[in-house]
Design an enzyme around this catalytic site. Structure first.
Site, short mmCIF file in Angstrom:
data_model
loop_
_atom_site.label_atom_id
_atom_site.label_comp_id
_atom_site.label_asym_id
_atom_site.label_seq_id
_atom_site.Cartn_x
_atom_site.Cartn_y
_atom_site.Cartn_z
N GLU A 217 47.68 37.02 47.99
CA GLU A 217 48.41 38.19 47.48
C GLU A 217 49.52 38.71 48.40
OE1 GLU A 217 45.40 41.06 46.49
OE2 GLU A 217 44.54 39.77 44.96
N GLU B 215 40.11 32.90 39.69
CA GLU B 215 39.30 34.13 39.54
C GLU B 215 39.32 34.59 38.09
OE1 GLU B 215 40.46 37.10 42.42
OE2 GLU B 215 40.76 35.63 43.99
C1 GLA Z 1 41.29 39.75 44.15
C2 GLA Z 1 40.71 39.03 45.31
C3 GLA Z 1 39.27 38.74 45.12
C4 GLA Z 1 38.55 39.88 44.47
C5 GLA Z 1 39.19 40.16 43.16
C6 GLA Z 1 38.50 41.22 42.35
O1 GLA Z 1 41.96 39.07 43.30
O2 GLA Z 1 41.38 37.84 45.62
O3 GLA Z 1 38.72 38.46 46.36
O4 GLA Z 1 38.56 40.96 45.33
O5 GLA Z 1 40.49 40.58 43.40
O6 GLA Z 1 37.22 41.48 42.66
#
Ligand code: GLA
Length: 483
Positions: free
Chosen positions: A252, A383
């Site tokens: 990120e 994710e």
């Molecule tokens: C982000 C992070 C993850 C987690 C998710 C939501 O995308 O990369 O590690 O914290 O958010 O839980």
């Protein structure tokens, strides 16, 4: 063969194509969030400036007794339906890792363990390999220091706490040794992130009341951290060396607001002096350039075994503005590619995949996969989950309807993945969901004010319901013919 990963095959029929609606509204992924087990702060989204930011706290401990209890209860989970296996369906279509996130809290739930070991061949530790956890959740002050050698120089570093991650990894090692025909691998997550990294790590003497360190000092801390993590978990002498298939090096680092690098002033209401950050980056504050990102990939390449893949990972990754920023970042990493110790290495783009019912559209999703693949070749969905429709109230009637709509939505996105993956130069090498059952999803416990989700409203983002049963969305991936 086109794909790197050889996995067992099963039959799945192509699901019907359903168009999703487009639009950027509600594209945001996070406001203020407590994670899957309520223990961590997450990234407030730039579109939600009044989001609260919570401090990361010590997660609910899972002691050995609880883990043992989880194991003992395995017989009680024999009613978990094992006739239709998720990974068999996905592997037939994509030949990739089929993963889910797991946290310490879930380790004590025997039904979760049975679902994971039945349906998946990979996991991501939800929190336990993030810097705040590695520093023992001592977010307000450095937990202690020690002297180590780095490139012939003695430097002072914070003490690391491997215990929480190892409770999960030890279970995996045992499982893998007992089940050589169904090994479960892990995706390391994450070495460098603006969030869930204590503020003191960026200051002189690891004291947040002191000045920020200079880039020369920060580079040593960065190299030490990456070296130590990768050596401990993937080095020749590590008991976990066969567990990991890849690692998120940086998470990120691109801004939602500007589509360029995430800065130290993404959210004007979030003080940089916070113990951990939701939006603002102290990495940026120290470097004021992408140097820390490039260096992170150089160090990761220096210390990772060649077999360990290295990734960049981000959310809102289908939004056109942010996508362009991520592509610039990926190109900058690729430009510095070189041998271990000399240059960077990047093996895939991690598209987080925290999506809404209306966005991204199938087209936006497929275009994003294609755009990232054009730079790095391999793409992983890392994710994946799905926020419920606006107004969803969780009632029995609404649930049935929502589950069907959600299955159609997942079907649409899965279609886009399969379509992109057919190209010779595009490889989707992993599909990971951010959790197994709706019961433990991070979206259940988020505490936002404003934004796409409402406090207290139910969510049902995953493939198994709160009672651990497969939902209609499960069969999208496991095979509609098995329904
Ligand atoms: C982000 C992070 C993850 C987690 C998710 C939501 O995308 O990369 O590690 O914290 O958010 O839980």
């Amino acid at each position: 063969m086109k794909k790197k990963i050889t996995v067992c095959m099963a039959v799945i029929l192509a699901a019907s194509v359903l168009m999703s609606c487009g639009g950027q509204a509600g594209e945001d992924r996070t406001e203020s969030i407590t994670d899957m087990t309520n223990e961590s702060t997450d990234a407030p989204d730039q579109t939600d400036s009044d989001a609260e930011t919570e401090s990361a706290t010590e997660p609910e401990a899972v002691d050995d007794a609880e883990v043992a209890e989880g194991e003992a209860k395995d017989e009680e989970t024999e009613n978990v339906d094992k006739a239709v296996i998720l990974k068999d369906g996905v592997e037939k279509e994509l030949e990739c890792f089929v993963g889910t996130a797991i946290t310490s809290q879930e380790l004590g739930d025997a039904q979760i363990w049975t679902l994971i070991t039945t349906h998946f061949n990979a996991v991501t530790l939800g929190n336990e390999l993030k810097p705040d956890c590695m520093f023992g959740y001592s977010n307000d002050r450095c937990p202690g220091t020690e002297e180590v050698d780095l490139n012939g120089e003695t430097i002072v570093v914070p003490t690391l706490d491997y215990s929480r991650s190892e409770k999960i990894l030890d279970r995996l090692v045992k499982w893998n040794s007992d089940h050589p025909d169904h090994v479960i691998k892990a995706r390391g997550h994450v070495l460098v992130w603006h969030s869930q990294t204590p503020e003191w790590f960026f200051h002189e003497d690891y004291d947040k009341n002191n000045d920020y360190v200079d880039t020369e000092t920060m580079n040593k801390r960065l190299e030490w951290y990456i070296k130590t993590m990768l050596t401990h978990y993937t080095g020749e002498d590590s008991k976990y060396k066969d567990v990991f298939y890849g690692w998120d090096v940086v998470n990120e680092a691109v801004s939602d607001a500007t589509g360029t690098y995430r800065s130290d002033s993404e959210n004007s209401e979030e003080p940089l002096s916070n113990d951990t950050h939701g939006s603002n980056s102290s990495w940026w504050h120290v470097y004021r350039s992408n140097e820390y990102i490039i260096n992170a990939f150089i160090y990761a390449n220096k210390y990772a075994p060649a077999s360990l893949e290295l990734y960049y990972n981000d959310y809102n990754e289908c939004m056109s503005n942010k996508k362009e920023g991520i592509i610039e970042l990926l190109k900058a990493i690729k430009e510095q590619e070189g041998a271990p110790g000399e240059g960077t290495r990047i093996d895939a783009m991690g598209m987080q995949g925290h999506y809404q019912m209306g966005s991204p559209s199938m087209y936006e999703f497929e275009m994003a996969i294609r755009a990232y693949a054009a730079v790095v070749g391999n793409v992983q969905i890392t994710e994946m989950d799905m926020k419920a429709s606006e107004g969803y109230d969780g009632s029995a009637e609404a649930k049935e309807e929502e589950f069907e709509k959600q299955a159609q939505r997942y079907n649409t996105l899965y279609w886009a993945m399969k379509s992109a993956n057919k190209e010779d130069n595009i490889n989707i090498t992993g599909l990971t969901f951010w959790g197994t059952t709706d019961r433990y999803s991070w979206l259940q416990s988020r505490s936002n004010v404003g934004g796409g989700n409402k406090v207290g409203l139910p969510e049902c983002p995953l493939l198994f319901d709160e009672m651990y049963h497969p939902k209609p969305a499960f069969y999208v991936f496991a095979g509609e013919e098995n329904k």
